[in-house]
Design a protein around this motif. Sequence first.
Motif, PDB file in Angstrom:
ATOM      1  N   PRO A   1       0.819  -1.222   0.000  1.00 54.26           N
ATOM      2  CA  PRO A   1       0.000   0.000   0.000  1.00 54.26           C
ATOM      3  C   PRO A   1       0.846   1.263   0.000  1.00 54.26           C
ATOM      4  N   TRP A   2       2.129   1.127  -0.230  1.00 53.91           N
ATOM      5  CA  TRP A   2       3.031   2.279  -0.315  1.00 53.91           C
ATOM      6  C   TRP A   2       3.856   2.139  -1.595  1.00 53.91           C
ATOM      7  N   PRO A   3       4.424   3.240  -2.090  1.00 57.05           N
ATOM      8  CA  PRO A   3       5.189   3.181  -3.346  1.00 57.05           C
ATOM      9  C   PRO A   3       6.580   2.594  -3.153  1.00 57.05           C
ATOM     10  N   VAL A   4       6.634   1.396  -2.551  1.00 60.40           N
ATOM     11  CA  VAL A   4       7.925   0.773  -2.256  1.00 60.40           C
ATOM     12  C   VAL A   4       8.670   0.419  -3.545  1.00 60.40           C
ATOM     13  N   ALA A   5       7.933  -0.143  -4.532  1.00 59.19           N
ATOM     14  CA  ALA A   5       8.590  -0.526  -5.786  1.00 59.19           C
ATOM     15  C   ALA A   5       9.179   0.689  -6.495  1.00 59.19           C
ATOM     16  N   GLU A   6       8.430   1.813  -6.519  1.00 55.31           N
ATOM     17  CA  GLU A   6       8.929   3.023  -7.182  1.00 55.31           C
ATOM     18  C   GLU A   6      10.150   3.582  -6.450  1.00 55.31           C
ATOM     19  N   MET A   7      10.144   3.520  -5.119  1.00 55.32           N
ATOM     20  CA  MET A   7      11.314   3.996  -4.362  1.00 55.32           C
ATOM     21  C   MET A   7      12.540   3.144  -4.686  1.00 55.32           C
ATOM     22  N   THR A   8      12.321   1.830  -4.819  1.00 55.82           N
ATOM     23  CA  THR A   8      13.427   0.929  -5.167  1.00 55.82           C
ATOM     24  C   THR A   8      13.989   1.263  -6.544  1.00 55.82           C
ATOM     25  N   LEU A   9      13.095   1.541  -7.510  1.00 48.91           N
ATOM     26  CA  LEU A   9      13.529   1.823  -8.875  1.00 48.91           C
ATOM     27  C   LEU A   9      14.245   3.166  -8.993  1.00 48.91           C
ATOM     28  N   HIS A  10      13.844   4.181  -8.218  1.00 46.08           N
ATOM     29  CA  HIS A  10      14.297   5.549  -8.478  1.00 46.08           C
ATOM     30  C   HIS A  10      15.152   6.160  -7.363  1.00 46.08           C
ATOM     31  N   HIS A  11      15.655   5.337  -6.421  1.00 47.59           N
ATOM     32  CA  HIS A  11      16.372   5.954  -5.311  1.00 47.59           C
ATOM     33  C   HIS A  11      17.734   6.514  -5.714  1.00 47.59           C
ATOM     34  N   HIS A  12      18.166   6.234  -6.953  1.00 48.58           N
ATOM     35  CA  HIS A  12      19.409   6.837  -7.450  1.00 48.58           C
ATOM     36  C   HIS A  12      19.139   7.982  -8.435  1.00 48.58           C
ATOM     37  N   GLU A  13      17.887   8.441  -8.547  1.00 51.11           N
ATOM     38  CA  GLU A  13      17.577   9.588  -9.393  1.00 51.11           C
ATOM     39  C   GLU A  13      17.952  10.885  -8.652  1.00 51.11           C
ATOM     40  N   ARG A  14      18.231  11.941  -9.405  1.00 51.15           N
ATOM     41  CA  ARG A  14      18.636  13.233  -8.820  1.00 51.15           C
ATOM     42  C   ARG A  14      17.788  14.358  -9.422  1.00 51.15           C
ATOM     43  N   LEU A  15      17.659  15.459  -8.675  1.00 53.66           N
ATOM     44  CA  LEU A  15      16.821  16.577  -9.100  1.00 53.66           C
ATOM     45  C   LEU A  15      17.224  17.112 -10.465  1.00 53.66           C
ATOM     46  N   ASP A  16      18.519  17.113 -10.763  1.00 56.30           N
ATOM     47  CA  ASP A  16      18.986  17.693 -12.029  1.00 56.30           C
ATOM     48  C   ASP A  16      18.973  16.687 -13.181  1.00 56.30           C
ATOM     49  N   GLY A  17      18.407  15.490 -12.952  1.00 55.17           N
ATOM     50  CA  GLY A  17      18.320  14.493 -14.020  1.00 55.17           C
ATOM     51  C   GLY A  17      19.587  13.690 -14.221  1.00 55.17           C
ATOM     52  N   SER A  18      20.577  13.838 -13.337  1.00 53.72           N
ATOM     53  CA  SER A  18      21.856  13.146 -13.517  1.00 53.72           C
ATOM     54  C   SER A  18      21.852  11.727 -12.948  1.00 53.72           C
ATOM     55  N   GLY A  19      20.736  11.324 -12.341  1.00 55.36           N
ATOM     56  CA  GLY A  19      20.704   9.996 -11.730  1.00 55.36           C
ATOM     57  C   GLY A  19      20.318   8.917 -12.732  1.00 55.36           C
ATOM     58  N   TYR A  20      20.050   7.728 -12.234  1.00 51.77           N
ATOM     59  CA  TYR A  20      19.683   6.593 -13.070  1.00 51.77           C
ATOM     60  C   TYR A  20      18.657   5.745 -12.325  1.00 51.77           C
ATOM     61  N   PRO A  21      17.854   4.893 -12.999  1.00 50.67           N
ATOM     62  CA  PRO A  21      18.051   4.455 -14.389  1.00 50.67           C
ATOM     63  C   PRO A  21      17.304   5.300 -15.426  1.00 50.67           C
ATOM     64  N   ASP A  22      16.331   6.155 -15.011  1.00 49.56           N
ATOM     65  CA  ASP A  22      15.459   6.830 -15.965  1.00 49.56           C
ATOM     66  C   ASP A  22      15.760   8.319 -16.133  1.00 49.56           C
ATOM     67  N   GLY A  23      16.731   8.847 -15.398  1.00 53.21           N
ATOM     68  CA  GLY A  23      17.079  10.258 -15.541  1.00 53.21           C
ATOM     69  C   GLY A  23      15.942  11.186 -15.166  1.00 53.21           C
ATOM     70  N   LEU A  24      15.120  10.825 -14.157  1.00 52.35           N
ATOM     71  CA  LEU A  24      14.032  11.694 -13.716  1.00 52.35           C
ATOM     72  C   LEU A  24      14.606  12.988 -13.150  1.00 52.35           C
ATOM     73  N   GLU A  25      13.799  14.034 -13.165  1.00 55.64           N
ATOM     74  CA  GLU A  25      14.281  15.305 -12.641  1.00 55.64           C
ATOM     75  C   GLU A  25      13.127  16.114 -12.085  1.00 55.64           C
ATOM     76  N   GLY A  26      13.471  17.073 -11.210  1.00 53.89           N
ATOM     77  CA  GLY A  26      12.507  18.033 -10.687  1.00 53.89           C
ATOM     78  C   GLY A  26      11.290  17.394 -10.058  1.00 53.89           C
ATOM     79  N   ASP A  27      10.101  17.866 -10.507  1.00 52.62           N
ATOM     80  CA  ASP A  27       8.842  17.405  -9.934  1.00 52.62           C
ATOM     81  C   ASP A  27       8.539  15.948 -10.231  1.00 52.62           C
ATOM     82  N   GLU A  28       9.320  15.321 -11.091  1.00 54.52           N
ATOM     83  CA  GLU A  28       9.117  13.892 -11.358  1.00 54.52           C
ATOM     84  C   GLU A  28       9.535  13.042 -10.161  1.00 54.52           C
ATOM     85  N   LEU A  29      10.305  13.610  -9.255  1.00 55.38           N
ATOM     86  CA  LEU A  29      10.759  12.895  -8.062  1.00 55.38           C
ATOM     87  C   LEU A  29       9.785  13.165  -6.922  1.00 55.38           C
TER      88      LEU A  29
END
Length: 719
Positions: free
Chosen positions: A626-654
């Motif tokens: 009931p919590w976004p555990v899977a999404e946290m696992t997938l995106h915990h290496h993302e960064r605000l400036d888009g320099s993270g991985y695996p999807d290069g999320l940035e800003g409000d996408e985090l």
Amino acid sequence: MSKANNPNQISISFEKLAETSPVTITGLDKDGNIVYANSRAEEVLGLEKSEITDRTYDDPDWKITDFEGNDYPSEGLPFQIVKRTEEPVYDVRPAIEWPDGERKFLSINASPLFDEDGVFDGMVSVMEDITEQVNMREKLQQSKERYQKYFDKTGDAIFILKMGGEDHGKILEVNSSAVDQTGYSREELIGMNMLEDLSLEPPPDFDLEEADSKLSRGKTVQFTEKKEKKDGTEYWTEVVVTPLEYEGEQANLSINRDITERKKAEQSLKESEKKFRQIFNNANDAIYLHGVTEEGLPGQFIEVNDVACQMLGYSMDEFLEMSPRDIDGGERSDDIPDIMEELLSEGHKTFEMVHETKDGGSVPVEVSSHVFEMNDETRVLSLARDITERKKLQRRRELVSHSLDQASIEVYWIKPDGSFVYTNEEVKQKLGYTAEEFEDMHVWDVDPNPGHSKDKREQRWKRLKEEGVLSFESAHLTKAGETYPVQINSHYLQYEGKEYEFAFARDITERKESRRQLQQSESKLRQSFIELAETTSRVLGVRDPYTQRHEQQVGELAREVGKRMGLEEEKLLGLYLGGVLHDIGKIVVPETILTKPGELKDVEWQMIRSHPEVGYNQILEDTDFPWPVAEMTLHHHERLDGSGYPDGLEGDELTTEIRILGAVDVVEAMSTRRPYRTAKTKEETLEEIKSGKENKYDPEVVDILIRMIEESEIEFGGK
């Protein structure tokens, strides 16, 4: 190359290891005498150990030839080459003749041994029996025309690929099925690289280096992978790769069978099974799955749900030792053969039955049964609904009239001023008043709800007239001063020119209790999620204690940061679980890499960096947290400036959780030692998060972490 002692000493030092080796190992002294042979040597050379060590490398009895049967030149034998060059040799290919006349084809790797002064002192050789491969290659050559016909006519796509070197995987030849399967022409396919241009998704446990190693030794490799056609369509193939010689060069024969429909069917089956499980376990009715005997009678139970266990009082294990005949009772138990005959004939049947409980009681049920085939066996799936209340009502209707006075629900006929015109027998029984007492009472005398008080009656009556029907929960007060919860449905009614309120009230004590139990169940379920997450993390900890400790600390630290940000308790629990599971993808990373001391190679880093996607795609994507555990696992290496991985999320996408987990993960990782590096100091960690504030890390999260570090609430392994 390191130098060793004499061969006798060598054989003593590695004998235990050599005896467990799957390949043939022999040791020779500086004169070419065989002084050691392991057990595998007996199988390959066809002699007992004592017979092997009683010979020299060029003993005439070996009858050493090349693969064509010609005498093998002495100077080309491994011992002569190694002794002459004092360098290792690889893949020397002589043939020997066994005592029974059978010829064995060998591939020999050999390395020199040196004494303490660096003087050549012998040789160790590793031999592999490649007779089967050679014979297979000869048979392939002999049946080239038949092979070519198969190559062109088979329904599977066939590719001949270059093996080894810079162009490893380059397509050298294809058949017509490969053209049909990929959508590319033969001219387009030849020259493409199978691994780089067509392959999309190899199996998660596929080791390319190990596969190439097997192929180089003449072994066959099988696997399943996802590919992409020319038009971008993705499809799955079942691949068998076998080494062969093509136009005088080593190559691989890759046979690709399109199994896309099978994959879809498997996925559909998994989804259907998942839905079935959800329905089976969450149903309100008892569900039984049982077989059918040769006589056409109900067979043993295969599976039942929890409702069945609760309804009849048997445990799951007890049920699985029983059949429907053990629980079917009452007058209809004698009708079972006829019921089963009609059920098997029609495929489905609905009927009433009495089930006997473990303690000797009985439960009337309405059974809906369906017949189907499973694993070539006839099975019956039955849903049994408890109709005790229905039976009670039926019996009541048989004994009394259908008048409201005998209804099992409280019925009130009320005037606009709140006085009673009529109350049925159920009201009198529930509240304890006589009919005469009710004549002088009003609705607020039996309903202590402040909204139904005397001074609110006019307002409530107006609302009832406007809306026509009012449904709500309230409480009724008995003559003895006790209250119980009720569900009330009030209707505006005009009768013989007068206005009335016609109300039905149902005691919902059991419903309230069910809600309470449901809340308790939900609480237990959440605790189960926590225990499951922590247990999963401990499983990873068996392989990598560093990662387990890191996950636990990240979970606790993330929850503390979220608490200081004012997040609600529900999100804090989700943060904790996200932290505990964020590195679960490392479970597929080889333990040798996770615990490797010193710097990691690029390819090893790449395997480690794949853990967010592995954790999401292969473990957590289909879980119903009931919590976004899977999404946290997938995106915990993302960064605000888009320099993270695996999807290069940035800003409000985090999300807030990902922002917290990302920064906390960095701080905790830097503050503790890893097998491949020492812990960072407090100053180094502060420098990292301060420099990344606002561009990499959320500023609010960074400010909280800085305060915690400066106040020594986070411990550091570095100084």
